[in-house]
Design an enzyme around this catalytic site. Sequence first.
Site, PDB file in Angstrom:
ATOM      1  N   SER A  10       4.461  69.612 -37.321  1.00 18.54           N
ATOM      2  CA  SER A  10       4.159  70.512 -36.205  1.00 18.54           C
ATOM      3  C   SER A  10       2.909  70.092 -35.437  1.00 18.54           C
ATOM      4  O   SER A  10       2.256  70.910 -34.804  1.00 18.54           O
ATOM      5  CB  SER A  10       3.991  71.945 -36.730  1.00 18.54           C
ATOM      6  OG  SER A  10       2.946  72.026 -37.699  1.00 18.54           O
ATOM      7  N   CYS A 128       4.713  54.167 -31.244  1.00 22.65           N
ATOM      8  CA  CYS A 128       4.661  54.316 -29.782  1.00 22.65           C
ATOM      9  C   CYS A 128       4.401  52.966 -29.125  1.00 22.65           C
ATOM     10  O   CYS A 128       5.012  52.625 -28.113  1.00 22.65           O
ATOM     11  CB  CYS A 128       3.600  55.340 -29.383  1.00 22.65           C
ATOM     12  SG  CYS A 128       1.911  54.954 -29.900  1.00 22.65           S
TER      13      CYS A 128
END
Length: 310
Positions: A10, A128
């Site tokens: 989260s 990424c």
Amino acid sequence: MPHHVAIIGSGNIGTDLMIKIKRAGGPLEVAAMVGIDPASDGLARARRMGVATTADGVEGLLRMPEFEQVGIVMDATSAAAHVANAAALAPYQRRIVDLTPAALGPFVIPPVNLDEHLAAPNINMVTCGGQATVPIVAAVSRVTPVAYAEIVATVASKSAGPGTRANIDEFTETTAHALEAVGGARRGKAIIILNPAEPPLIMRDTVLCLIGDADHEQVRASIEGMVADVAGYVPGYRLKQRVQFTPVDPDEVRTLLTGDGPEVRWKVTVFLEVEGAAHYLPAYAGNLDIMTSAAIRVAERIATASEVAA
């Protein structure tokens, strides 16, 4: 019919992932958001958006009634946590899209090799930096052999949460391996820089490839075509300037090369930037966008493939 996914993690990446899926209105539906901090912003946002939550980690997910309808689990935690999460999920035969550098499953870069691994039980999204740069190396290597590829990924410090910071070593190792295994370079090296500048700077990536003699315009066209493919699902992904070709002396780069690779004649340099869509963090956080957008592209293809198979 929607395909239900659960998001583990989260933090920044998991929250951005949830918001993107909810906004897209596509084949995916977030059935559960999983964290370990009851006070996390991600869990609070999930509850406000009507998503079931648990702060008890993967074990909490397994106890949730929503887990029964989940077909895809998207893990946005850390490399170490993913190893434990994958082991806990293994008996339940759920498809896993791994947004950590754990690399338990095959590396997947959507415009390069998604079709090859669409049926894999655990798909690894590299990093990424890998999602931003491996396509460029692959674009060069489909035209001419790449003896060496080196990338530098610079991201705003504010966009790097605890999970990203805990995975710096895994980031460099996993990205370097992907430059070779997916990008096609004989040898790869990756560097990440967390830039503390204020105001925060947009994500930028530099890709350097060493090649032999090749048609420069063909290489340039291949790179530009690949950039367009990535921008198809990451609109903020773009070339910063024209692809550069610089002659090199083979003797000067010999220490970078191993084996009997191609004789190096040219250095290809590509400058990229990734502007975020600001769905969660501001637009400087392009590193979130390229990772979550690539993961969604994979999950959507898994969902579509399952519909066809059915």
